[in-house]
Scaffold this active site. Sequence first.
Site, PDB file in Angstrom:
ATOM      1  N   GLU A  18       1.006  -1.229  -0.023  1.00  0.00           N
ATOM      2  CA  GLU A  18      -0.085  -0.181  -0.081  1.00  0.00           C
ATOM      3  C   GLU A  18       0.904   1.300  -0.017  1.00  0.00           C
ATOM      4  OE1 GLU A  18      -2.283   1.590  -0.362  1.00  0.00           O
ATOM      5  OE2 GLU A  18      -4.101   0.684   0.143  1.00  0.00           O
ATOM      6  N   ARG A  99      -6.946   1.164  12.874  1.00  0.00           N
ATOM      7  CA  ARG A  99      -5.438   1.443  12.157  1.00  0.00           C
ATOM      8  C   ARG A  99      -5.548   2.487  11.102  1.00  0.00           C
ATOM      9  NH1 ARG A  99      -4.701  -0.621   7.077  1.00  0.00           N
ATOM     10  NH2 ARG A  99      -5.659  -2.314   6.469  1.00  0.00           N
ATOM     11  N   GLU A 120     -12.022  -5.324   9.335  1.00  0.00           N
ATOM     12  CA  GLU A 120     -12.860  -5.045   8.316  1.00  0.00           C
ATOM     13  C   GLU A 120     -14.469  -5.430   8.619  1.00  0.00           C
ATOM     14  OE1 GLU A 120     -11.343  -6.630   4.759  1.00  0.00           O
ATOM     15  OE2 GLU A 120      -9.282  -5.883   5.259  1.00  0.00           O
ATOM     16  N   ASN A 147     -10.471   4.904   2.238  1.00  0.00           N
ATOM     17  CA  ASN A 147      -9.248   4.815   1.223  1.00  0.00           C
ATOM     18  C   ASN A 147      -9.452   6.327   0.546  1.00  0.00           C
ATOM     19  OD1 ASN A 147      -7.397   2.795   0.432  1.00  0.00           O
ATOM     20  ND2 ASN A 147      -9.008   1.283   0.911  1.00  0.00           N
ATOM     21  N   ASP A 200     -10.001   1.010  -4.321  1.00  0.00           N
ATOM     22  CA  ASP A 200      -9.049   0.989  -3.107  1.00  0.00           C
ATOM     23  C   ASP A 200      -8.346   2.416  -3.002  1.00  0.00           C
ATOM     24  OD1 ASP A 200      -6.920   0.123  -1.176  1.00  0.00           O
ATOM     25  OD2 ASP A 200      -7.535  -1.916  -1.647  1.00  0.00           O
TER      26      ASP A 200
END
Length: 293
Positions: A18, A99, A120, A147, A200
Amino acid sequence: MSTMQAEHLLSVGATLGEGPVWIEDALWFVDIKQNTVFRFDPASGDLKSWQAPEHVGWVLPSAQGGLIAGLQSGPHRFLPETGAFERIAATQPDLPDNRLNDAAIDGEGRIWFGTMDNLEESETGVVFVLDKGVVTQTALPPVTITNGPAISPCGTRVYHVDTLGRKVIRHTIAADGTPDAGEVFLDFNGEARTDWGHPDGATCDAEGAVWLGFFGGSAARRFAADGTMTHEVRFPVSNITKVALGGADGYTAYATTARQGLTEAQRAAEPLAGDLFTFRVEVPAPPARRANT
């Protein structure tokens, strides 16, 4: 619409790659679940890595030197020379399963970043702003997985991705740094897009178009400011997490990917999952920004 294929660039095998970002002459990115920060120099092929003390979602350059890193408990100052991480502020200490996930810098040097439930499951992900060392929660409604946010090149628009809701919301940033109520920019819930996976990470190019990686969709796509899809880039792996624009001329795209969520059979079929990919773009990166913290 233009269609192209991404090229494999670097073997990483990240669980959850990421946060790619071009900083000066190298690409920085992370493996969130392995608590690892990477720096890759495409010119030399040199790859360096650092271990963070917690899950790390992103790193961004600071005008005060070093980097700001989004660790699980909150933003930290990160000094690559020593490997030290120093916490700037704690976010959501009452939600230890949350987080930090993704971030971007606006025109005033503020870092916009989101949190999410690491499992999630719960809608506990919200968007914060880090401005000169002070963290403030925005009024954007909570979601399970935040995101982006991506910031327009003019610095006055923020694109917030609701990954599980499969929507991108566009907000105008007021002079005092607060976002308005926003409007739906992209909605991927239509029947024609059921195989696209989930939107995302997001990033803007110099024209203000938005590049999105699609988790479970084997693609990254570019959308003009009016929402029209202009480019589609296909990958030999399922989970595309985010695209960064950079390189020596600003016309090279780098994309992180993930092995997370793949079955054993899928991992065997996708040996490059979790690696770094690249492709060339027609519109370059916007001018680089540094955080004011």
